[in-house]
Enzyme design. Sequence first.
Site, mmCIF file in Angstrom:
data_model
loop_
_atom_site.group_PDB
_atom_site.id
_atom_site.type_symbol
_atom_site.label_atom_id
_atom_site.label_comp_id
_atom_site.label_asym_id
_atom_site.label_seq_id
_atom_site.Cartn_x
_atom_site.Cartn_y
_atom_site.Cartn_z
ATOM 1 C CB SER A 126 -0.894 -0.235 1.632
ATOM 2 O OG SER A 126 -1.324 1.164 1.710
ATOM 3 C CE1 TYR A 151 -4.043 -2.859 5.863
ATOM 4 C CE2 TYR A 151 -3.842 -0.774 5.189
ATOM 5 C CZ TYR A 151 -4.129 -1.881 5.071
ATOM 6 O OH TYR A 151 -4.380 -1.648 3.695
ATOM 7 C CE LYS A 155 -1.779 -4.682 3.345
ATOM 8 N NZ LYS A 155 -1.975 -5.768 3.292
HETATM 9 P P1 NAD Z 1 -10.759 -7.048 1.545
HETATM 10 O O1 NAD Z 1 -11.293 -7.144 2.769
HETATM 11 O O2 NAD Z 1 -12.367 -7.146 0.112
HETATM 12 O O3 NAD Z 1 -9.988 -8.315 0.875
HETATM 13 C C1 NAD Z 1 -9.335 -9.309 1.797
HETATM 14 C C2 NAD Z 1 -10.187 -10.455 1.352
HETATM 15 O O4 NAD Z 1 -9.405 -11.270 2.619
HETATM 16 C C3 NAD Z 1 -11.073 -10.892 2.193
HETATM 17 O O5 NAD Z 1 -12.409 -11.859 1.493
HETATM 18 C C4 NAD Z 1 -11.060 -11.376 4.115
HETATM 19 O O6 NAD Z 1 -12.421 -12.268 4.229
HETATM 20 C C5 NAD Z 1 -9.750 -12.425 3.310
HETATM 21 N N1 NAD Z 1 -8.989 -12.522 5.011
HETATM 22 C C6 NAD Z 1 -8.393 -11.680 5.241
HETATM 23 N N2 NAD Z 1 -7.998 -12.384 6.060
HETATM 24 C C7 NAD Z 1 -7.626 -13.657 5.721
HETATM 25 C C8 NAD Z 1 -6.947 -14.918 7.181
HETATM 26 N N3 NAD Z 1 -6.122 -15.252 7.938
HETATM 27 N N4 NAD Z 1 -6.764 -16.340 5.702
HETATM 28 C C9 NAD Z 1 -8.029 -16.248 5.052
HETATM 29 N N5 NAD Z 1 -8.033 -15.411 3.844
HETATM 30 C C10 NAD Z 1 -8.391 -13.826 4.733
HETATM 31 O O7 NAD Z 1 -9.874 -5.762 0.795
HETATM 32 P P2 NAD Z 1 -9.103 -5.172 -0.251
HETATM 33 O O8 NAD Z 1 -9.673 -3.756 -0.721
HETATM 34 O O9 NAD Z 1 -9.438 -6.744 -2.098
HETATM 35 O O10 NAD Z 1 -7.960 -5.581 -0.445
HETATM 36 C C11 NAD Z 1 -7.172 -6.636 -0.608
HETATM 37 C C12 NAD Z 1 -5.071 -6.322 -0.323
HETATM 38 O O11 NAD Z 1 -4.972 -5.237 -0.895
HETATM 39 C C13 NAD Z 1 -5.566 -5.921 1.182
HETATM 40 O O12 NAD Z 1 -4.315 -7.167 2.015
HETATM 41 C C14 NAD Z 1 -5.159 -4.891 1.862
HETATM 42 O O13 NAD Z 1 -5.070 -4.864 3.026
HETATM 43 C C15 NAD Z 1 -4.508 -4.359 0.330
HETATM 44 N N6 NAD Z 1 -5.050 -2.978 -0.225
HETATM 45 C C16 NAD Z 1 -5.950 -2.728 0.065
HETATM 46 C C17 NAD Z 1 -6.618 -1.260 -0.161
HETATM 47 C C18 NAD Z 1 -8.076 -0.683 -0.562
HETATM 48 O O14 NAD Z 1 -7.590 0.810 -0.291
HETATM 49 N N7 NAD Z 1 -8.575 -1.796 -0.501
HETATM 50 C C19 NAD Z 1 -5.078 -0.179 -0.320
HETATM 51 C C20 NAD Z 1 -3.926 -1.134 -0.422
HETATM 52 C C21 NAD Z 1 -4.096 -2.306 0.090
HETATM 53 C C1 UD1 Z 2 -6.870 4.424 3.412
HETATM 54 C C2 UD1 Z 2 -6.207 4.133 4.529
HETATM 55 C C3 UD1 Z 2 -5.108 3.773 3.698
HETATM 56 C C4 UD1 Z 2 -4.715 3.237 3.134
HETATM 57 C C5 UD1 Z 2 -5.649 3.449 2.240
HETATM 58 C C6 UD1 Z 2 -5.607 2.827 0.580
HETATM 59 C C7 UD1 Z 2 -7.400 5.152 6.685
HETATM 60 C C8 UD1 Z 2 -6.975 6.314 8.035
HETATM 61 N N1 UD1 Z 2 -6.250 5.511 5.537
HETATM 62 O O1 UD1 Z 2 -6.820 6.359 3.068
HETATM 63 O O2 UD1 Z 2 -4.217 3.244 5.704
HETATM 64 O O3 UD1 Z 2 -3.557 2.668 2.369
HETATM 65 O O4 UD1 Z 2 -6.358 4.435 2.058
HETATM 66 O O5 UD1 Z 2 -7.240 2.004 -0.152
HETATM 67 O O6 UD1 Z 2 -8.421 4.855 6.291
HETATM 68 N N2 UD1 Z 2 -12.430 11.790 3.640
HETATM 69 C C9 UD1 Z 2 -13.356 12.697 3.994
HETATM 70 N N3 UD1 Z 2 -14.590 11.966 4.682
HETATM 71 C C10 UD1 Z 2 -14.889 10.727 4.116
HETATM 72 C C11 UD1 Z 2 -14.057 9.332 4.585
HETATM 73 C C12 UD1 Z 2 -12.981 10.070 4.225
HETATM 74 O O7 UD1 Z 2 -13.299 13.385 4.042
HETATM 75 O O8 UD1 Z 2 -15.982 9.982 4.790
HETATM 76 C C13 UD1 Z 2 -11.032 11.725 3.158
HETATM 77 C C14 UD1 Z 2 -10.258 11.530 3.579
HETATM 78 O O9 UD1 Z 2 -9.882 12.855 4.844
HETATM 79 C C15 UD1 Z 2 -8.981 11.708 3.048
HETATM 80 C C16 UD1 Z 2 -9.509 11.456 1.597
HETATM 81 O O10 UD1 Z 2 -11.563 11.418 1.415
HETATM 82 O O11 UD1 Z 2 -8.435 13.107 1.987
HETATM 83 C C17 UD1 Z 2 -9.470 9.741 1.747
HETATM 84 O O12 UD1 Z 2 -9.992 9.371 2.865
HETATM 85 P P1 UD1 Z 2 -10.032 7.332 2.673
HETATM 86 O O13 UD1 Z 2 -11.124 6.636 1.624
HETATM 87 O O14 UD1 Z 2 -9.937 6.321 3.782
HETATM 88 O O15 UD1 Z 2 -8.461 6.891 1.689
HETATM 89 P P2 UD1 Z 2 -6.943 7.468 2.439
HETATM 90 O O16 UD1 Z 2 -6.977 8.346 3.672
HETATM 91 O O17 UD1 Z 2 -6.231 7.268 1.452
#
Ligand code: NAD
Ligand code: UD1
Length: 339
Positions: A126, A151, A155
Amino acid sequence: MYKNILVTGGTGYIGSHTVVELITAGYTPIIVDNLSNSKADVVDRIEKITGVRPAFYPYDINDAESLRKVFSSHKIDSVIHFAGLKAVGESVALPLKYYRNNITGTVTLIEVMKEYQVKSLVFSSSATVYGDPEVVPITEEAKVGGCTNPYGKTKYFIEEILKDVYVSDNSFDIALLRYFNPVGAHESGLIGENPNGIPNNLMPYITQVAIGKRPHLNVFGNDYDTHDGTGVRDYIHVVDLAKGHICALKKLEKEANGVFIYNLGTGKGYSVLDMVKAFSKVLGRPLPYQIAPRRAGDIATCYADPTLAEKELGFKAVYDLEKMCADSWHFQQCLKDEE
Ligand code: NAD
Ligand code: UD1
């Protein structure tokens, strides 16, 4: 050439879109997901979209014995590792749950991979590993490790663990993909992000306001040093992001051995008010919002320099903000129809 790809977390938001892209690209994905943050019917939905039903195991990556069953039943060529917990606020309250699930889970997965001589891995990292960046756009060379919550630290720590694994065994091929802010959904409306409870992230909150589940969006702070005072992020369509994983697999397939690190973003920064404006346009009416205090731990600006992924992976995000908003909104409407 790779064929069988183990996808941990494959029924989750990014995982499910990646499974669709894997099938489309001719790979055979095998899903392991303990369903802690997703539902088993995602497998039916993937089948509806692609016409192919992927193998699915409702296992926990912390359970080595279960993982062994999967590696014994399928000749796995590479692993895309999404499984993990991702709620920043919860990680502050329950750090050990995050360290156990994300870090110990990854260590267990790698140990079992080694037992079966599987040494190719794509890891979901991330942009959070950059903390509050000194310079934007952020390149992969930027300093990492300034994470303010457990969290984010998982990463960062996992990235370090994977680098150590490579140092100990140079036959590993590892891609660390640093995602910026994934939004949007598959255009079928069958898969997307559907968080439990009150959404933490901007786009799911916006779509819930639009559908009438919440009265207005709280804009967290309008006094940041940005063009309109609200936080700036690099939003990337989840289908583009999913395709980035195929590009990474292809890189590992042909250029073996090493730890390769890539930003997956668009290179464009949009503010919260830019998002409100773009979403209102798609919606055809203004989205109600109020200015609220800053959210603890937020940074002003974060967007990628996506040049390296384009140069080395041939990856370039193509979907614009309007498509991201339109697909997020379509998915939210499909959810409502199902209720
Ligand atoms: P998500 O929660 O939708 O998907 C993660 C999946 O992993 C879920 O289906 C959950 O059931 C499964 N899981 C969790 N722990 C597990 C375990 N111990 N064994 C088996 N399955 C397990 O999240 P996502 O948004 O699809 O994110 C996927 C990955 O990308 C995560 O590692 C997350 O940290 C990373 N990531 C997400 C974002 C974002 O904004 N969505 C940003 C940066 C990184
Ligand atoms: C979030 C996660 C971060 C993760 C990233 C990528 C948090 C605190 N951080 O960051 O760890 O890596 O997503 O998916 O959750 N905002 C509002 N109102 C809301 C929600 C968000 O104004 O109700 C604003 C936030 O202040 C920010 C922007 O929208 O400026 C994006 O927020 P968000 O979607 O939560 O993502 P990140 O803060 O980038």
